[in-house]
Write an enzyme that holds these catalytic residues in place. Structure first.
Site, PDB file in Angstrom:
ATOM      1  N   GLY A  12       5.462  -2.083  10.392  1.00 35.24           N
ATOM      2  CA  GLY A  12       4.831  -0.840  10.848  1.00 35.24           C
ATOM      3  C   GLY A  12       3.342  -1.061  10.996  1.00 35.24           C
ATOM      4  N   GLN A  65      -5.543   1.651  11.123  1.00 39.87           N
ATOM      5  CA  GLN A  65      -5.636   0.282  10.587  1.00 39.87           C
ATOM      6  C   GLN A  65      -6.297  -0.670  11.581  1.00 39.87           C
ATOM      7  OE1 GLN A  65      -1.211   0.312   9.422  1.00 39.87           O
ATOM      8  NE2 GLN A  65      -2.104  -1.075   7.922  1.00 39.87           N
ATOM      9  N   CYS A  68       1.306  -3.512   2.488  1.00 39.36           N
ATOM     10  CA  CYS A  68       0.501  -2.931   3.571  1.00 39.36           C
ATOM     11  C   CYS A  68      -0.380  -4.025   4.142  1.00 39.36           C
ATOM     12  CB  CYS A  68      -0.366  -1.796   3.011  1.00 39.36           C
ATOM     13  SG  CYS A  68      -1.407  -1.006   4.260  1.00 39.36           S
ATOM     14  N   LEU A  69      -0.459  -4.079   5.458  1.00 39.91           N
ATOM     15  CA  LEU A  69      -1.279  -5.112   6.098  1.00 39.91           C
ATOM     16  C   LEU A  69      -2.763  -4.901   5.796  1.00 39.91           C
ATOM     17  CD1 LEU A  69       0.637  -5.253   9.504  1.00 39.91           C
ATOM     18  CD2 LEU A  69       0.836  -6.832   7.557  1.00 39.91           C
ATOM     19  N   HIS A  79       4.934   6.012   5.058  1.00 36.73           N
ATOM     20  CA  HIS A  79       3.796   5.137   4.759  1.00 36.73           C
ATOM     21  C   HIS A  79       2.808   5.151   5.931  1.00 36.73           C
ATOM     22  CE1 HIS A  79       2.157   1.075   3.283  1.00 36.73           C
ATOM     23  NE2 HIS A  79       1.688   1.161   4.533  1.00 36.73           N
ATOM     24  N   GLU A  80       3.353   5.019   7.162  1.00 37.70           N
ATOM     25  CA  GLU A  80       2.469   4.999   8.348  1.00 37.70           C
ATOM     26  C   GLU A  80       1.833   6.367   8.571  1.00 37.70           C
ATOM     27  OE1 GLU A  80       1.742   2.171   9.234  1.00 37.70           O
ATOM     28  OE2 GLU A  80       3.446   1.128   8.381  1.00 37.70           O
ATOM     29  N   HIS A 136      -1.222   6.831   6.536  1.00 38.82           N
ATOM     30  CA  HIS A 136      -2.433   6.213   7.113  1.00 38.82           C
ATOM     31  C   HIS A 136      -3.153   7.204   8.022  1.00 38.82           C
ATOM     32  CE1 HIS A 136      -2.418   2.023   5.859  1.00 38.82           C
ATOM     33  NE2 HIS A 136      -1.146   1.857   6.205  1.00 38.82           N
TER      34      HIS A 136
HETATM   35  O1  K1U Z   1       0.370  -2.030   6.903  1.00 37.70           O
HETATM   36  C1  K1U Z   1       1.372  -1.382   7.197  1.00 37.70           C
HETATM   37  O2  K1U Z   1       1.334  -0.165   7.240  1.00 37.70           O
HETATM   38  C2  K1U Z   1       2.630  -2.129   7.489  1.00 37.70           C
HETATM   39  C3  K1U Z   1       3.554  -2.315   6.291  1.00 37.70           C
HETATM   40  C4  K1U Z   1       4.650  -1.276   6.385  1.00 37.70           C
HETATM   41  C5  K1U Z   1       5.467  -1.017   5.167  1.00 37.70           C
HETATM   42  C6  K1U Z   1       6.055  -2.022   4.437  1.00 37.70           C
HETATM   43  C7  K1U Z   1       6.846  -1.738   3.339  1.00 37.70           C
HETATM   44  C8  K1U Z   1       7.042  -0.441   2.963  1.00 37.70           C
HETATM   45  C9  K1U Z   1       6.438   0.562   3.663  1.00 37.70           C
HETATM   46  C10 K1U Z   1       5.664   0.285   4.783  1.00 37.70           C
HETATM   47  C11 K1U Z   1       4.109  -3.715   6.374  1.00 37.70           C
HETATM   48  O3  K1U Z   1       4.743  -4.064   7.311  1.00 37.70           O
HETATM   49  S1  K1U Z   1       3.796  -4.795   5.048  1.00 37.70           S
HETATM   50  C12 K1U Z   1       4.704  -6.265   5.525  1.00 37.70           C
HETATM   51  C13 K1U Z   1       6.176  -6.154   5.347  1.00 37.70           C
HETATM   52  O4  K1U Z   1       6.656  -5.264   4.675  1.00 37.70           O
HETATM   53  C14 K1U Z   1       7.073  -7.116   6.017  1.00 37.70           C
HETATM   54  C15 K1U Z   1       6.596  -8.173   6.747  1.00 37.70           C
HETATM   55  C16 K1U Z   1       7.467  -9.052   7.363  1.00 37.70           C
HETATM   56  C17 K1U Z   1       8.808  -8.892   7.230  1.00 37.70           C
HETATM   57  C18 K1U Z   1       9.316  -7.849   6.499  1.00 37.70           C
HETATM   58  C19 K1U Z   1       8.451  -6.956   5.892  1.00 37.70           C
HETATM   59 ZN    ZN Z   2      -0.003   0.328   5.476  1.00 37.51          ZN
END
Ligand code: K1U
Ligand code: ZN
Length: 178
Positions: free
Chosen positions: A46, A51, A94-95, A136-137, A140
């Protein structure tokens, strides 16, 4: 399409409330496309416009696994119409909070209304990781990070570590908000 720099906490741009888009036009569609490209490369499941420094209510998601056909979701002005009483706990990342993960409790099922990439109003019921990721998004868009759901002690430990990492490896000047 273009890759966009992802802002890392602590940064005041991640704590601001984003504005609704008037309509999903070619400009917003391009933003959605650029955000998806940025999210796939990160990699993430996401990404929200704040972000990448854009204070507009736009999010993108794709929960397809590696090797599956992509299933991108593009949402503008998402609104929660309903949330379940039942909760779910997920170990979120979260990125914008790299290398930190924590359990967050949120409603297990939701119904969300949004404008899609064609400016069409869509209603979607979600559960499991999709429901977690949408919430979560959407957080943000209101300047809320998953660490804001933790105790002040846990949040401050993570923020101090992120600040230390930033000082050790400063970002280019255009992203340097602290
Ligand atoms: O930064 C963000 O908002 C993105 C975040 C989204 C998220 C992840 C987990 C729970 C709620 C919301 C991410 O994508 S973090 C990276 C991640 O979870 C992932 C990366 C590669 C493969 C699978 C998962
Ligand atoms: Zn996030």
């Amino acid at each position: 399409m273009a890759l966009l720099p992802i802002i890392v906490a602590p940064d005041p741009r991640l704590n601001k409330k984003a504005k609704p888009v008037a309509e999903v036009d070619a400009r917003v569609r391009k933003l959605m496309g650029d955000m998806l490209e940025t999210m796939y490369l990160a990699p993430g499941i996401g990404l929200a416009a704040p972000q990448v420094g854009v204070l507009e209510r736009v999010i993108v998601l794709d929960l397809a696994h590696e090797g599956e056909e992509p299933r991108p979701l593009r949402m503008a002005n998402p609104e929660l119409l309903w949330v379940s009483d039942e909760d779910a706990v997920y170990n979120e990342g979260c990125l914008s909070v790299p290398e930190h993960y924590a359990d967050v409790t949120r409603p297990a099922k939701i119904k969300v209304r949004y404008l899609d990439e064609n400016n069409k109003e869509v209603e979607l019921e979600a559960e499991g990781l999709l429901a977690t990721c949408i919430q979560h998004e959407m957080d943000h868009l209101d300047g809320i990070l998953f660490i804001d759901h933790l105790t002040a002690l846990k949040r401050n430990i993570i923020l101090r570590k992120l600040l230390k990492a930033k000082k050790a490896a400063p970002q280019p000047a255009r992203d340097h908000a602290l």
